[in-house]
Design an enzyme around this catalytic site. Structure first.
Site, PDB file in Angstrom:
ATOM      1  N   GLU A  31     -11.543   3.613   2.878  1.00  0.00           N
ATOM      2  CA  GLU A  31     -10.541   4.401   3.604  1.00  0.00           C
ATOM      3  C   GLU A  31     -10.809   5.891   3.419  1.00  0.00           C
ATOM      4  OE1 GLU A  31      -6.493   3.404   2.612  1.00  0.00           O
ATOM      5  OE2 GLU A  31      -5.683   4.743   4.139  1.00  0.00           O
TER       6      GLU A  31
ATOM      7  N   ASN B 236      -2.338  -1.319  10.984  1.00  0.00           N
ATOM      8  CA  ASN B 236      -2.358  -1.601   9.548  1.00  0.00           C
ATOM      9  C   ASN B 236      -0.957  -1.398   8.984  1.00  0.00           C
ATOM     10  OD1 ASN B 236      -3.590  -1.621   6.663  1.00  0.00           O
ATOM     11  ND2 ASN B 236      -2.503   0.342   6.748  1.00  0.00           N
ATOM     12  N   GLU B 237      -0.511  -2.338   8.205  1.00  0.00           N
ATOM     13  CA  GLU B 237       0.816  -2.244   7.576  1.00  0.00           C
ATOM     14  C   GLU B 237       1.837  -1.681   8.575  1.00  0.00           C
ATOM     15  OE1 GLU B 237       0.711  -0.570   3.589  1.00  0.00           O
ATOM     16  OE2 GLU B 237      -0.480  -2.260   2.890  1.00  0.00           O
TER      17      GLU B 237
ATOM     18  N   TYR C 175      -1.300  -6.510  -3.961  1.00  0.00           N
ATOM     19  CA  TYR C 175      -1.861  -5.715  -5.058  1.00  0.00           C
ATOM     20  C   TYR C 175      -1.363  -6.225  -6.413  1.00  0.00           C
ATOM     21  CZ  TYR C 175      -3.851  -2.289  -1.868  1.00  0.00           C
ATOM     22  OH  TYR C 175      -4.621  -1.671  -0.906  1.00  0.00           O
TER      23      TYR C 175
ATOM     24  N   GLU D 109      -6.480  -6.362   1.967  1.00  0.00           N
ATOM     25  CA  GLU D 109      -6.316  -5.386   0.875  1.00  0.00           C
ATOM     26  C   GLU D 109      -5.843  -6.150  -0.349  1.00  0.00           C
ATOM     27  OE1 GLU D 109      -4.065  -1.796   1.593  1.00  0.00           O
ATOM     28  OE2 GLU D 109      -4.923  -1.589   3.605  1.00  0.00           O
TER      29      GLU D 109
ATOM     30  N   GLN E  37     -10.665  -0.312  -3.469  1.00  0.00           N
ATOM     31  CA  GLN E  37     -11.539   0.045  -2.369  1.00  0.00           C
ATOM     32  C   GLN E  37     -12.957   0.212  -2.898  1.00  0.00           C
ATOM     33  OE1 GLN E  37     -10.033   3.190   0.152  1.00  0.00           O
ATOM     34  NE2 GLN E  37      -7.986   2.295   0.241  1.00  0.00           N
TER      35      GLN E  37
END
Ligand code: AHR
Length: 512
Positions: free
Chosen positions: A46, A192-193, A259, A315, A364
């Site tokens: 990103e 995204n999101e 996450y 992610e 990432q």
């Protein structure tokens, strides 16, 4: 005090002498097992902190050794990982990215404020050409995240055309900018999101937007898009349910973000300074991804029993406090053997659901969150997570082989437990069996006995990732504290294979 320690030592020795070996059974006769999609070992890059600028890209005029602007050290390190797919340009950044700002002569590209991540000013010198050419250098599939939050349908449709059409006005413009042949772009994220930084939408509204955006993202000249709907965050099952109902088979894939984070409010804990309890709690949170995945998959199975829609965990990874002294909003964190444990145990979960999970992208690739490489000026270190990815390369594209394991569970919080030993296996195209085993325990060094339904092992070799301590990490002044070594401790027995697992170790065996 001394008497107490002597007694304790005697007890530990007595335990070691009587501890039963852990039995691992490899069900290698099982048929109809899924392929572990290589893309499960995917990466995410990103425009965030120094992931792109400084991490992957330094520009052709930099003093840092580079190949066409890409840092040579990072490029070489990433090639060795055999990365299958790379996601870009975000993340939250994607929904504020306007691709036209990143094409054409560099001196004409406008500057921009990266308002998601620290307000950093970027010069757009890394754009569509630079990303897609990087993918070609790495030999990986590109995964483009489109802007639905602040862009337009036309903007996204034209981007697809610019990248993939053979002829027509967009192709002409691309050719003028130096790229004759279209690129092959398979994966396209439609936002995204979208429930958060991507527009704070409700699932019903996003579903309609998805249908509208996806309609105009065309397949040009044999390029087949695999369109991915912006999926849920961890426990948001309603988001998944609504998208399945409203979008259905109009999507090829549905994403999920998870996450291993202590919590979103307050401190997330230090990446390098943690207690034993915090270590086990992190693994507990990381492994909670399994029931979460299971529930999302159950919804998918109900709506899509033919399994046409893939689940992309695009992610995932650890998220700790930023390293003190680094730029706020750049999400730079160190990476210890604990992170490698999280990675390896998570791979085992992905393997178990390989019949539905078509991709996963760790967050990432460089200098951000659970990174593969960290850079400082012209220096680079490989993180323990990098080594975990390296160790698991043989499982990419291999056929899943089920296993059972008799290891006990350790309760790490009131509601979470982790296995004392975790095992995964696969058979590659050449017929070789690879078995990876994780011992997350900091003090126990159990023996495991591996038996097979069918295989009569003639040869075994191994590789181990292990460090002096669980908080060990590589840094610019000590680049090799944590690394890979050959493992010679596995021996063939009458019933299979036996080995003693060093505490806090990750081992991959190759068995023939
Ligand atoms: O990976 C960092 C951020 O986490 C991404 O930009 C966003 O999608 C997620 O919230």
């Amino acid at each position: 005090m001394k008497r107490f320690s002597t007694l304790l030592l005697a007890l530990v020795c007595a335990f070691a002498a009587t501890a039963q070996p852990i039995e691992v059974r490899v069900l290698d006769r099982a048929t109809d097992q899924p392929t572990i999609a290589p893309e499960i070992y995917g990466q995410f890059s990103e425009h965030l902190g120094t992931c792109i600028y400084g991490g992957l890209w330094v520009g052709e005029d930099s003093d840092i050794p580079n190949e066409d602007g890409y840092r040579t050290d990072v490029l070489e390190a990433l090639k060795a990982l055999q990365i299958p797919v790379l996601r870009w340009p975000g993340g939250c950044f994607a929904d504020e990215y306007h691709w036209r700002d990143g094409i054409g002569p560099k001196e004409n590209r406008p500057r921009m404020v990266n308002s998601n991540w620290g307000g950093t000013i970027e010069d757009n010198s890394f754009g569509t050409h630079e990303f897609l050419n990087l993918c070609e250098k790495l030999g990986c599939e590109p995964y483009i995240s489109g802007n639905v939050g602040s862009g337009s349908v036309e903007e996204l449709a034209k981007w697809v055309e610019y990248m993939t059409a053979d002829n027509g006005p967009m192709a002409e413009e691309r050719k003028k900018n130096g790229r004759e042949k279209p690129w092959k772009v398979k994966y396209l994220g439609v936002g995204n999101e979208s429930w958060g930084c991507g527009g704070n939408m409700r699932p019903e509204y996003y579903s309609d937007l998805y249908r509208r955006y996806a309609t105009y993202c065309r397949n040009f000249n044999g390029n087949r898009l695999y369109k991915v709907a912006s999926g849920a965050s961890d426990y948001d099952y309603n988001w998944t349910e609504v998208l399945l109902k409203q979008i259905g088979n109009r999507m090829h894939g549905l994403s999920l973000h998870y996450y291993a984070v202590k919590g979103w409010r307050g401190s997330k804990g230090s990446a390098i300074d943690f207690s034993t309890d915090e270590y086990y709690e992190t693994l507990g949170k990381a492994l909670e991804i399994e029931p979460v995945i299971r529930r999302h998959i159950a919804l998918m199975d109900a709506a899509d029993p033919e399994r046409r829609i893939g689940l992309l965990v695009d992610e995932w990874g650890t998220w700790f406090d930023e390293e003190p002294g680094t730029v706020r909003g750049h999400l730079y964190q160190q990476n210890t053997m604990r992170d490698a444990m999280v990675a390896a145990l998570t791979f085992h979960v992905f393997h178990r659901y390989a019949d539905r999970i078509t991709m996963a992208n760790i967050a990432q690739i460089a200098n951000v969150l659970q990174a593969m490489v960290l850079t400082r000026g012209d220096e680079m270190v490989l993180t323990p997570t990098y080594h975990a990815f390296w160790l698991y390369r043989p499982h990419q594209g291999a056929t899943f082989v089920p296993t059972t394991c008799s290891a006990a569970e350790r309760q790490v919080t009131k509601t979470r437990s982790i296995p004392e030993v975790s095992v995964t296996a696969s058979r590659d195209k050449a017929g070789k069996l690879h078995l990876s085993v994780v011992n997350p325990e900091l003090e126990k060094e159990p023996t495991i006995q591996i038996s097979f339904d069918e295989l009569n092992p003639k040869q075994v070799s191994g590789t181990i990732l292990h460090a002096e301590s669980i908080d060990a990490y590589n840094d610019f002044d000590a680049t090799n504290r944590v690394g890979i070594k050959p493992f010679k401790g596995a021996k063939i027995t009458k019933t299979g294979i036996e080995l003693k697992l060093p505490a806090a170790s990750i081992i991959t065996l190759e068995i023939e």
